[in-house]
Design an enzyme around this catalytic site. Structure first.
Site, PDB file in Angstrom:
ATOM      1  N   LYS A  87       0.863  -1.185   0.000  1.00  0.00           N
ATOM      2  CA  LYS A  87       0.000   0.000   0.000  1.00  0.00           C
ATOM      3  C   LYS A  87       0.900   1.236   0.000  1.00  0.00           C
ATOM      4  O   LYS A  87       1.923   1.259   0.697  1.00  0.00           O
ATOM      5  CB  LYS A  87      -0.907  -0.021   1.239  1.00  0.00           C
ATOM      6  CG  LYS A  87      -1.943   1.101   1.292  1.00  0.00           C
ATOM      7  CD  LYS A  87      -2.846   0.967   2.517  1.00  0.00           C
ATOM      8  CE  LYS A  87      -3.907   2.080   2.561  1.00  0.00           C
ATOM      9  NZ  LYS A  87      -4.799   1.945   3.734  1.00  0.00           N
ATOM     10  N   SER A 110      -9.832   2.226   2.904  1.00  0.00           N
ATOM     11  CA  SER A 110      -8.923   2.947   2.028  1.00  0.00           C
ATOM     12  C   SER A 110      -7.937   2.055   1.275  1.00  0.00           C
ATOM     13  O   SER A 110      -7.332   2.504   0.314  1.00  0.00           O
ATOM     14  CB  SER A 110      -8.138   3.950   2.856  1.00  0.00           C
ATOM     15  OG  SER A 110      -7.289   3.265   3.774  1.00  0.00           O
ATOM     16  N   SER A 150     -10.225  -0.118   7.046  1.00  0.00           N
ATOM     17  CA  SER A 150      -9.599   0.020   5.730  1.00  0.00           C
ATOM     18  C   SER A 150      -8.947  -1.242   5.177  1.00  0.00           C
ATOM     19  O   SER A 150      -8.519  -1.260   4.028  1.00  0.00           O
ATOM     20  CB  SER A 150      -8.559   1.142   5.759  1.00  0.00           C
ATOM     21  OG  SER A 150      -9.203   2.391   5.748  1.00  0.00           O
TER      22      SER A 150
END
Lengths: 484, 482
Positions: A76, A151, A175
């Protein structure tokens, strides 16, 4: 090759069925071919990945290979990567190249993982649909008209579309678990402090936790074991030994006590999701677990408390992005105030600004007691709910998100509707306990996730339950069509 | 009108740790800009603070030295404001739960009285960097070497009543932190900085007047002057029936005045909240006891000991205990010569005189304590006179060697041979027959002064080496016929 589990990749590499270079090239090629339709990656560094793969092959040949040697991975874009741009989904960090690796990145590299690239995300991890990314929305591989969740939407879409075998992710209010649910993956948010936050760009420091998005509990267990552990560079990391999560995966579920909070099966839940989760619970009973209803009475307060605490912390965590030392700086600032105001106005997107404003307000003189202090009191009550519940049950189960993946724009016009996406996941962050989501069914062709919440530092147990569930079901083996 | 001055001081002491309070970067002073700032100090994304345990130990050390309580649990907070030399956009400090609370500091005043000033609290925090406005053609340069340097902010109760007391309090803190070895106390380098809160009220009033805060007054002398001019300014306002505005002011030493800071320079709402990147600090009682065991003898205790052990007057003891090094030096001199009062005089008058003249610290003394002790012994055993000793001391300072070598090389040994001195006395009396005549004719009262003339002549003839006592005896016998 892209359907193999981490264990299968490891043994194939060990047996020289293919090389690290071959599997890395295979995934890079898939990314090049498929990702333009998904936008899961913001940075793919082919040369670095291939160099890493060659080094892995050399280590394999020399017998000096780490436990995950040659396994490709996506990070990420919230994890700092030495020499590779780390944007955190923001224009603010569009030019930011860290001179250091996050501890997570460092540990996985030491274990031999080969970094394919950095995945897209909601800006500064603020969002539940990946629509707030400065680098454009990520599309859900199951239906490209729908969001992948957020997210960590880029990591979820990448793993679901088999563009990476596994990916790192972070979870501040859901997330990891919500995108896992929306993309049909297994995603675990460990206990707060289990995984080092050093080098992980902060959203809300007391809630942020790094974790894994994978295609199975077994893969998640393997990767988490290599990431977790005490880090002297993070004062909030827990100094406790990391158990072998893989060793306990097969443990019998007979007699396991599972509690289902009545507050989690409420009116806001999509009927299809509810049916799938109830079916999942029935399957766990067939595996020997005893399922009973429990109550987490302060659950309804978790979203309001979270939306005070998280913005409050983010409002000061993001103060460092001021255009002075790194990151975005506006053109031709007239004076200091102008530089601050325009750099931040131009560098941050709307959702980030909204939360900075809310958080600044909540911490302001005269409002602190009404908002921040009150929210912290609620947080303690929520933690006490879990403590009391875990005196009677071993694992808490329920839905991971209120509904399957929604369409772009469906919730982004109303922040509060969007915030309710995290209604079932936020409490685990507030209490600091570990939680994961496993695929539990399909509703209208879209995946649905079941959440399993464990005791403090009891990741091994929820991974064990998820794994046994996956031994008995095939939801986690379903894959999105129309991608290849 | 008569006014009572009410003063509280906030003193920032830079702790002498090798590395910063929340990072591993060096704290050395004077390095080229931005060479001592690591990723944490630059507030790079993802970096986290880790408390330097040495800074904590030093804070505990100070707390114990002023008889304060050490919090079993203290908490770091974020103090939020934007400034270019504040990299994170917040300073990590302590608001509600400081590490040290409730201590006391005793001050000695020039009139011989003493007073105890209570310390409200002392907390740990990080320093900011420096903004450099010169040399950049309208732009501002940022040097982050100082960012993250550990500070102990010591806050007094508003119990100080004059500029003199304020300076005495500041000097005492300076002395304590140096005794403890937790700060170099170098004010020129900013290791000790002071904010002064000051207000006036009518004598006997119980309520405080409106106060102003004078920021960053960085020398003992400026503290004294800033308080004096601010006191005068406030008194003038009040006497004209006006009201003092609560505000932050700066002292301008060039114009010797205070002036209000622009409102933009003053942040209004710091939005303090507990720092989530650091856990509350738990201090184990055993750790506190371990630190207590390492405490050195502190200035007050040392001064008391010098008074009782050596019979020194309070003033001498206080002067000698201003620094640990000076007191150690004094005790070194006593050890070498055994005469405390003479040692105190030599250290306070001759040695401090030379050090002050050349702006040196006691550590820079060119005369070692045992050499000064030897010199004092040479006076006591009659080898040289007190006056010659000063010449020898100057020579020692100039690097001519130890006292015995200098006395020998320069032939300064005192004349103790009665025959030789008598010969000089006889020669002087013969050469000044007229003066001898008038001396003998004079009244007893006048003779005293005239006697000095003969002593001076003899000493001059002997180049100062004649034993003054013998000279006196011989002259008296020959002039007065005693």
């Amino acid at each position: 090759m892209h359907e193999l589990s981490l264990e299968a990749i490891r043994s194939a590499l060990a047996r020289r069925e293919f090389s690290a270079l071959e599997i890395t090239t295979h995934f890079l090629d898939r990314i090049a071919r498929i990702d333009p339709r998904l936008n899961a990656f913001v940075t793919v560094d082919r040369e670095t990945a291939l160099a890493g793969a060659r080094a892995a092959d050399a280590a394999l040949a020399a017998g000096t290979a780490g436990p995950l040697c040659g396994v490709p991975i996506a990070h990420k874009d919230i994890f700092c990567t030495d020499g590779m741009r780390t944007s955190c989904g923001s224009r603010m960090l569009g030019n930011f190249v860290p001179p250091y690796d996050a501890t997570v990145v460092e540990r996985l590299a030491a274990a031999g993982c080969v970094t394919l690239g950095k995945t897209n995300m909601d800006e500064f991890a603020m969002g539940s649909s990946n629509e707030t990314s400065y680098y454009g929305p990520v599309r859900n591989p199951w239906d490209r008209e729908r969001v992948p969740g957020g997210s960590s939407g880029g990591s979820a879409a990448a793993v679901a579309a088999r563009l990476a075998p596994v990916a790192t992710a972070t979870d501040t209010g859901g997330s990891i678990r919500q995108p896992a649910a929306l993309c049909g993956l297994t995603g675990i948010k460990p206990t707060y402090g289990r995984v080092s936050r050093h080098g992980m760009i902060a959203f809300a420091s007391s809630l942020d936790q790094g974790g894994v998005l994978a295609r199975s509990a077994a893969d998640a267990a393997l990767l988490l074991g290599a990431m977790a552990g005490f880090d002297p560079r993070d004062s909030t990391s827990i100094d406790a030994p990391v158990p072998d999560y893989c060793a306990s995966l097969d443990a019998d579920l007979a007699g396991l006590r599972i509690g289902v909070p009545k507050e989690y099966l409420d009116a806001g839940l999509h009927p299809g999701t509810e049916r799938a989760v109830r079916a999942g619970l029935a399957e766990l009973e067939r595996l020997g677990a005893r399922v009973r209803e429990i109550s987490l009475p302060h659950s309804p307060l978790s979203v309001p408390a979270y939306y005070v605490i998280a913005p409050a912390e983010c409002s000061t965590n993001l103060a460092r992005f001021d255009g002075v030392r790194y990151g975005y700086r506006c053109a031709d600032p007239q004076d200091l105030f102008d530089m601050y105001a325009r750099s931040r106005a131009e560098g941050f997107g709307d959702e980030v600004k909204r939360r900075i404003l809310v958080g600044t307000y909540a911490l302001s003189a005269g409002y602190y007691d009404a908002y921040y202090r009150k929210a912290q009191q609620i947080r303690r009550l929520i933690a006490q709910d879990f403590h009391a519940a875990f005196a009677e049950v071993d694992v808490i189960a329920g839905p991971a998100s209120p509904s399957p993946a929604f369409r772009f724009g469906e919730k982004s016009t109303d922040p509060v509707t969007m915030y309710l996406e995290d209604i079932y996941t936020i409490a685990a962050n507030l209490a600091g306990v570990p939680a994961l989501s496993v695929p539990v069914g399909l509703v209208d062709g879209l995946p649905v996730g079941m959440q399993l919440i464990g005791r403090h530092l009891d990741e091994a147990r929820i991974l064990n339950v998820a794994h046994r569930f996956q031994q008995a079901t095939d939801w986690h083996l379903r894959r999105p069509g129309g991608i290849d | 009108m008569e006014w009572e001055t009410v003063i509280g001081l906030e003193v920032h002491v830079q702790l002498a740790t090798r590395t910063k309070i929340f990072s591993g970067a060096s704290t050395r002073f004077g390095a080229p800009p931005n060479t001592q700032a690591c990723a944490v100090d630059l507030a790079m994304p993802g970096t986290l603070p880790v408390l330097n345990s040495e800074a904590l130990r030093m804070a505990v050390c100070f707390g114990l030295a002023i008889e304060a309580s050490i919090a079993p649990v203290s908490v770091f907070d974020r103090k939020n404001y934007f400034y270019p030399d504040l990299p994170k956009g917040y300073q990590i400090s302590q608001l509600d739960h400081p590490i040290v609370s409730g201590g006391r500091i005793r001050i000695e005043l020039p009139d011989g009285s003493s007073k105890t000033i209570r310390v409200t609290r002392a907390h740990l925090e990080e320093d900011a960097g420096k903004s450099l406005h010169e040399d950049f053609h309208g732009l501002t340069g940022i040097d982050l070497n100082r960012a993250g340097t550990p500070l102990l902010e010591i806050v007094s109760e508003p119990e100080i009543r004059s500029a003199q007391e304020a300076v005495a309090y500041l000097r005492q803190i300076h002395s304590i932190v140096r005794y403890l070895g937790i700060s170099d106390g170098n004010m020129a380098e900013g290791s000790l900085r002071c904010d002064v809160n000051i207000s006036l009220r009518r004598p006997g009033a119980s309520a405080f007047g409106t106060r102003t805060e004078i920021k960053n007054v960085n020398s003992f002398r400026f503290v004294e002057k800033a308080i004096a001019v601010e006191r005068e300014r406030q008194a003038e306002i009040l006497e004209q029936g006006g009201q003092v505005v609560q505000e932050t002011r700066l002292y301008d030493p060039v114009r010797n005045e205070t002036r209000a800071m622009r409102s933009k320079e003053v942040a209004h709402d710091y939005r303090y909240f507990p720092e989530p990147d650091l856990l509350p600090v738990h201090v184990d009682p055993r750790f506190i006891e371990a630190v207590r065991a390492t405490l050195p003898e502190l200035p007050d205790a040392k001064a008391a000991r010098l008074r009782s052990e050596y019979g020194l007057p309070a003033y001498d003891a206080a002067v000698l205990c201003a620094s640990r090094e000076l007191a150690d030096y004094f005790e070194g001199v006593v050890a070498a010569c055994g005469d405390a009062k003479t040692s105190a005089n030599w250290v306070m008058v001759e040695l401090l005189g030379l050090l002050n003249r050349e702006n040196l610290e006691i550590g820079d003394s060119r005369v070692p304590a045992d050499a000064l002790g030897t010199l004092i012994r040479r006076i006591a055993d009659g080898t040289i006179s007190g006056r010659i000793a000063k010449t020898v001391f100057e020579a020692m300072w100039a690097g001519e060697g130890d006292p015995d070598a200098i006395i020998a090389a320069r032939g300064l040994r005192q004349l103790a041979d009665t025959g030789a001195i008598e010969a000089i006395v006889d020669a002087v009396l013969a050469a000044n027959a007229a003066q001898v005549e008038s001396y003998r004719a004079a009244e007893a009262q006048k003779r005293v002064k005239m006697f000095g003339f003969f002593v001076g002549q003899v000493m001059r003839e002997s180049k100062g080496k004649a034993n003054p006592q013998q000279v006196n005896e011989l002259l008296r016998r020959k002039l007065d016929g005693e």
